[in-house]
Design a protein around this motif. Structure first.
Motif, PDB file in Angstrom:
ATOM      1  N   GLN A   1       0.845  -1.191   0.000  1.00 13.84           N
ATOM      2  CA  GLN A   1       0.000   0.000   0.000  1.00 13.84           C
ATOM      3  C   GLN A   1       0.882   1.242   0.000  1.00 13.84           C
ATOM      4  O   GLN A   1       1.676   1.454   0.909  1.00 13.84           O
ATOM      5  CB  GLN A   1      -0.918   0.008   1.230  1.00 13.84           C
ATOM      6  N   ILE A   2       0.774   2.055  -1.040  1.00 12.46           N
ATOM      7  CA  ILE A   2       1.520   3.310  -1.121  1.00 12.46           C
ATOM      8  C   ILE A   2       0.544   4.425  -0.761  1.00 12.46           C
ATOM      9  O   ILE A   2      -0.442   4.661  -1.473  1.00 12.46           O
ATOM     10  CB  ILE A   2       2.104   3.522  -2.530  1.00 12.46           C
ATOM     11  N   PHE A   3       0.807   5.102   0.320  1.00 14.87           N
ATOM     12  CA  PHE A   3      -0.187   5.997   0.919  1.00 14.87           C
ATOM     13  C   PHE A   3      -0.293   7.346   0.219  1.00 14.87           C
ATOM     14  O   PHE A   3       0.716   8.010  -0.054  1.00 14.87           O
ATOM     15  CB  PHE A   3       0.138   6.224   2.396  1.00 14.87           C
ATOM     16  N   ASP A   4      -1.532   7.751  -0.059  1.00 13.16           N
ATOM     17  CA  ASP A   4      -1.806   9.114  -0.512  1.00 13.16           C
ATOM     18  C   ASP A   4      -1.769  10.057   0.684  1.00 13.16           C
ATOM     19  O   ASP A   4      -1.211  11.148   0.614  1.00 13.16           O
ATOM     20  CB  ASP A   4      -3.181   9.186  -1.187  1.00 13.16           C
ATOM     21  N   ASN A   5      -2.361   9.614   1.792  1.00 11.16           N
ATOM     22  CA  ASN A   5      -2.358  10.395   3.022  1.00 11.16           C
ATOM     23  C   ASN A   5      -1.123  10.012   3.833  1.00 11.16           C
ATOM     24  O   ASN A   5      -1.188   9.158   4.725  1.00 11.16           O
ATOM     25  CB  ASN A   5      -3.638  10.132   3.823  1.00 11.16           C
ATOM     26  N   VAL A   6      -0.008  10.609   3.505  1.00 10.82           N
ATOM     27  CA  VAL A   6       1.257  10.226   4.133  1.00 10.82           C
ATOM     28  C   VAL A   6       1.240  10.513   5.628  1.00 10.82           C
ATOM     29  O   VAL A   6       1.661   9.682   6.437  1.00 10.82           O
ATOM     30  CB  VAL A   6       2.446  10.953   3.461  1.00 10.82           C
ATOM     31  N   LYS A   7       0.744  11.675   6.004  1.00 10.77           N
ATOM     32  CA  LYS A   7       0.746  12.031   7.427  1.00 10.77           C
ATOM     33  C   LYS A   7      -0.100  11.049   8.225  1.00 10.77           C
ATOM     34  O   LYS A   7       0.274  10.640   9.334  1.00 10.77           O
ATOM     35  CB  LYS A   7       0.225  13.450   7.624  1.00 10.77           C
ATOM     36  N   GLY A   8      -1.221  10.648   7.669  1.00  8.30           N
ATOM     37  CA  GLY A   8      -2.061   9.662   8.346  1.00  8.30           C
ATOM     38  C   GLY A   8      -1.341   8.340   8.518  1.00  8.30           C
ATOM     39  O   GLY A   8      -1.452   7.687   9.568  1.00  8.30           O
ATOM     40  N   SER A   9      -0.571   7.940   7.503  1.00  8.10           N
ATOM     41  CA  SER A   9       0.167   6.679   7.603  1.00  8.10           C
ATOM     42  C   SER A   9       1.285   6.780   8.631  1.00  8.10           C
ATOM     43  O   SER A   9       1.615   5.787   9.303  1.00  8.10           O
ATOM     44  CB  SER A   9       0.752   6.297   6.238  1.00  8.10           C
ATOM     45  N   LEU A  10       1.865   7.961   8.790  1.00 10.74           N
ATOM     46  CA  LEU A  10       2.921   8.147   9.795  1.00 10.74           C
ATOM     47  C   LEU A  10       2.328   8.014  11.200  1.00 10.74           C
ATOM     48  O   LEU A  10       2.987   7.474  12.099  1.00 10.74           O
ATOM     49  CB  LEU A  10       3.588   9.511   9.624  1.00 10.74           C
ATOM     50  N   ARG A  11       1.101   8.466  11.346  1.00  7.82           N
ATOM     51  CA  ARG A  11       0.421   8.294  12.639  1.00  7.82           C
ATOM     52  C   ARG A  11       0.192   6.803  12.909  1.00  7.82           C
ATOM     53  O   ARG A  11       0.426   6.319  14.016  1.00  7.82           O
ATOM     54  CB  ARG A  11      -0.920   9.031  12.651  1.00  7.82           C
ATOM     55  N   GLU A  12      -0.287   6.087  11.878  1.00 10.04           N
ATOM     56  CA  GLU A  12      -0.524   4.645  12.029  1.00 10.04           C
ATOM     57  C   GLU A  12       0.769   3.916  12.382  1.00 10.04           C
ATOM     58  O   GLU A  12       0.792   3.056  13.266  1.00 10.04           O
ATOM     59  CB  GLU A  12      -1.087   4.073  10.726  1.00 10.04           C
ATOM     60  N   ALA A  13       1.842   4.248  11.669  1.00 13.05           N
ATOM     61  CA  ALA A  13       3.131   3.603  11.915  1.00 13.05           C
ATOM     62  C   ALA A  13       3.609   3.881  13.336  1.00 13.05           C
ATOM     63  O   ALA A  13       4.095   2.980  14.033  1.00 13.05           O
ATOM     64  CB  ALA A  13       4.163   4.095  10.899  1.00 13.05           C
ATOM     65  N   SER A  14       3.463   5.106  13.775  1.00 15.26           N
ATOM     66  CA  SER A  14       3.902   5.487  15.121  1.00 15.26           C
ATOM     67  C   SER A  14       3.136   4.735  16.191  1.00 15.26           C
ATOM     68  O   SER A  14       3.713   4.236  17.164  1.00 15.26           O
ATOM     69  CB  SER A  14       3.728   7.004  15.320  1.00 15.26           C
ATOM     70  N   LYS A  15       1.820   4.635  16.003  1.00 18.61           N
ATOM     71  CA  LYS A  15       0.989   3.931  16.974  1.00 18.61           C
ATOM     72  C   LYS A  15       1.346   2.445  17.028  1.00 18.61           C
ATOM     73  O   LYS A  15       1.269   1.817  18.093  1.00 18.61           O
ATOM     74  CB  LYS A  15      -0.479   4.107  16.636  1.00 18.61           C
ATOM     75  N   SER A  16       1.764   1.877  15.895  1.00 17.70           N
ATOM     76  CA  SER A  16       2.084   0.448  15.859  1.00 17.70           C
ATOM     77  C   SER A  16       3.325   0.109  16.672  1.00 17.70           C
ATOM     78  O   SER A  16       3.506  -1.042  17.075  1.00 17.70           O
ATOM     79  CB  SER A  16       2.270  -0.019  14.409  1.00 17.70           C
ATOM     80  N   VAL A  17       4.183   1.106  16.917  1.00 13.87           N
ATOM     81  CA  VAL A  17       5.411   0.843  17.690  1.00 13.87           C
ATOM     82  C   VAL A  17       5.482   1.659  18.975  1.00 13.87           C
ATOM     83  O   VAL A  17       6.485   1.637  19.687  1.00 13.87           O
ATOM     84  CB  VAL A  17       6.666   1.115  16.834  1.00 13.87           C
ATOM     85  N   GLY A  18       4.417   2.417  19.266  1.00 15.87           N
ATOM     86  CA  GLY A  18       4.390   3.198  20.498  1.00 15.87           C
ATOM     87  C   GLY A  18       5.252   4.444  20.464  1.00 15.87           C
ATOM     88  O   GLY A  18       5.709   4.919  21.515  1.00 15.87           O
ATOM     89  N   PHE A  19       5.469   4.997  19.290  1.00 16.95           N
ATOM     90  CA  PHE A  19       6.275   6.216  19.159  1.00 16.95           C
ATOM     91  C   PHE A  19       5.397   7.435  19.433  1.00 16.95           C
ATOM     92  O   PHE A  19       4.363   7.623  18.799  1.00 16.95           O
ATOM     93  CB  PHE A  19       6.875   6.297  17.753  1.00 16.95           C
ATOM     94  N   GLU A  20       5.814   8.272  20.386  1.00 21.37           N
ATOM     95  CA  GLU A  20       5.025   9.451  20.737  1.00 21.37           C
ATOM     96  C   GLU A  20       5.294  10.576  19.742  1.00 21.37           C
ATOM     97  O   GLU A  20       6.439  10.862  19.399  1.00 21.37           O
ATOM     98  CB  GLU A  20       5.365   9.909  22.155  1.00 21.37           C
ATOM     99  N   PHE A  21       4.229  11.215  19.276  1.00 28.00           N
ATOM    100  CA  PHE A  21       4.382  12.275  18.285  1.00 28.00           C
ATOM    101  C   PHE A  21       3.502  13.466  18.630  1.00 28.00           C
ATOM    102  O   PHE A  21       2.526  13.356  19.374  1.00 28.00           O
ATOM    103  CB  PHE A  21       4.041  11.757  16.884  1.00 28.00           C
ATOM    104  N   ASP A  22       3.878  14.599  18.069  1.00 29.05           N
ATOM    105  CA  ASP A  22       3.119  15.829  18.244  1.00 29.05           C
ATOM    106  C   ASP A  22       2.152  15.947  17.064  1.00 29.05           C
ATOM    107  O   ASP A  22       2.584  15.969  15.911  1.00 29.05           O
ATOM    108  CB  ASP A  22       4.082  17.020  18.250  1.00 29.05           C
ATOM    109  N   PRO A  23       0.868  16.008  17.309  1.00 30.12           N
ATOM    110  CA  PRO A  23      -0.110  16.095  16.211  1.00 30.12           C
ATOM    111  C   PRO A  23       0.061  17.345  15.355  1.00 30.12           C
ATOM    112  O   PRO A  23      -0.490  17.417  14.244  1.00 30.12           O
ATOM    113  CB  PRO A  23      -1.457  16.079  16.931  1.00 30.12           C
ATOM    114  N   ASN A  24       0.823  18.310  15.844  1.00 34.12           N
ATOM    115  CA  ASN A  24       1.028  19.547  15.092  1.00 34.12           C
ATOM    116  C   ASN A  24       2.238  19.489  14.157  1.00 34.12           C
ATOM    117  O   ASN A  24       2.480  20.443  13.413  1.00 34.12           O
ATOM    118  CB  ASN A  24       1.189  20.729  16.059  1.00 34.12           C
ATOM    119  N   TRP A  25       3.005  18.398  14.219  1.00 35.82           N
ATOM    120  CA  TRP A  25       4.141  18.267  13.301  1.00 35.82           C
ATOM    121  C   TRP A  25       3.647  18.282  11.860  1.00 35.82           C
ATOM    122  O   TRP A  25       2.595  17.711  11.530  1.00 35.82           O
ATOM    123  CB  TRP A  25       4.883  16.959  13.532  1.00 35.82           C
ATOM    124  N   THR A  26       4.441  18.897  10.991  1.00 35.09           N
ATOM    125  CA  THR A  26       4.160  18.793   9.561  1.00 35.09           C
ATOM    126  C   THR A  26       4.575  17.399   9.100  1.00 35.09           C
ATOM    127  O   THR A  26       5.275  16.669   9.811  1.00 35.09           O
ATOM    128  CB  THR A  26       4.954  19.838   8.767  1.00 35.09           C
TER     129      THR A  26
END
Length: 261
Positions: free
Chosen positions: A25-50
């Motif tokens: 799956q090659i994501f159109d919504n890249v930022k959304g996929s980065l959120r999914e990836a982060s959640k899958s490994v428990g990586f904390e992120f700032d929702p305001n990041w570009t």
């Protein structure tokens, strides 16, 4: 190499030479996929990041600054600063059902992963004929006269994983020992010499747990299915045909997350 492939929306469906179905799956919504990836490994992120900030932090944390593997996700930061992401799905049958529903293909619940993937590729490419669907009957054959090397090669070619072949506590497959200098090559002896008494066939749709149990009960062989890099034993609930898509250097916790999606 691949036998055939098709693109449906964000998904690339490929049937490899060995028959395995790969869904990327090659994501159109890249930022959304980065959120999914982060959640899958428990990586904390700032929702305001570009998207670029987000991608930069992930490739720094989990990769070499340019490319990172985060669970099933791969994140790439280009020289321009742009970020791309894609995912190779470990649970192929689930994503095939999703793609089929979106594409308008009525799937037969009896289709195994290989048949389903092949039909879906044909459907997307406009080559589908419902009267010509042939069930894939590929199976791994095990016989007492096979050598350890032949069994290991056959399993690796069909499923991509590393098969640990044992007699008691001794491993007969090629592997590293407890120290960096120890390396054990495959012992080229017939399986009959390490306990194999009967021949049997194993479907790609079997789970790892079913496979190891049947190998012991039907063939008399003790085996453990490990990831392709022989890093860790694969969880029992994985289907044999999905073993090759488990990321390297994974953990049992990460594998469970793949199963739970």
């Amino acid at each position: 190499m691949a036998k055939k492939s098709a693109i449906s929306g964000e998904y690339i469906i490929t049937q490899e030479d060995n028959g395995t179905i790969r869904v990327c799956q090659i994501f159109d919504n890249v930022k959304g996929s980065l959120r999914e990836a982060s959640k899958s490994v428990g990586f904390e992120f700032d929702p305001n990041w570009t998207t670029q900030q987000f991608g930069s932090k992930l490739v720094k944390e989990y990769g070499d600054g340019h490319t990172a593997s985060v669970g099933e996700y791969t994140i790439v930061k280009r020289e321009s600063g742009s970020v791309e992401s894609y995912r190779v799905h470990g649970n192929s049958i689930a994503v095939l059902r999703k793609i089929a529903a979106e594409a308008g293909l009525k799937a037969d619940q009896k289709w195994n992963t290989r048949t389903f993937g092949s039909v879906l590729i044909d459907f997307v490419n406009g080559d589908y004929n419902p009267n010509e669907v042939a069930e894939d009957e590929t199976s791994l054959e095990v016989r007492p006269d096979m050598t350890v090397q032949q069994l290991w090669d056959a399993f690796h070619e069909m499923f991509g994983g590393h098969l640990r072949i044992k007699k008691g506590n001794k491993r007969y497959d090629e592997h590293n020992g407890t120290t960096a200098s120890e390396h054990y090559e495959v012992i080229d002896v017939p399986l009959s010499e390490i306990g194999c008494t009967e021949e049997a066939k194993f479907s790609p749709e079997m789970t790892v747990g079913e496979f190891t149990k049947k190998m012991k009960e039907d063939c008399g062989l003790s085996v453990v299915v490990a990831t392709s890099d022989d890093w860790v034993a694969v969880l029992d609930d994985f289907v044999l045909d999905s073993v090759s898509f488990i990321p390297k250097n994974t953990t049992k916790a990460k594998m469970q997350e793949i199963l739970d999606r």
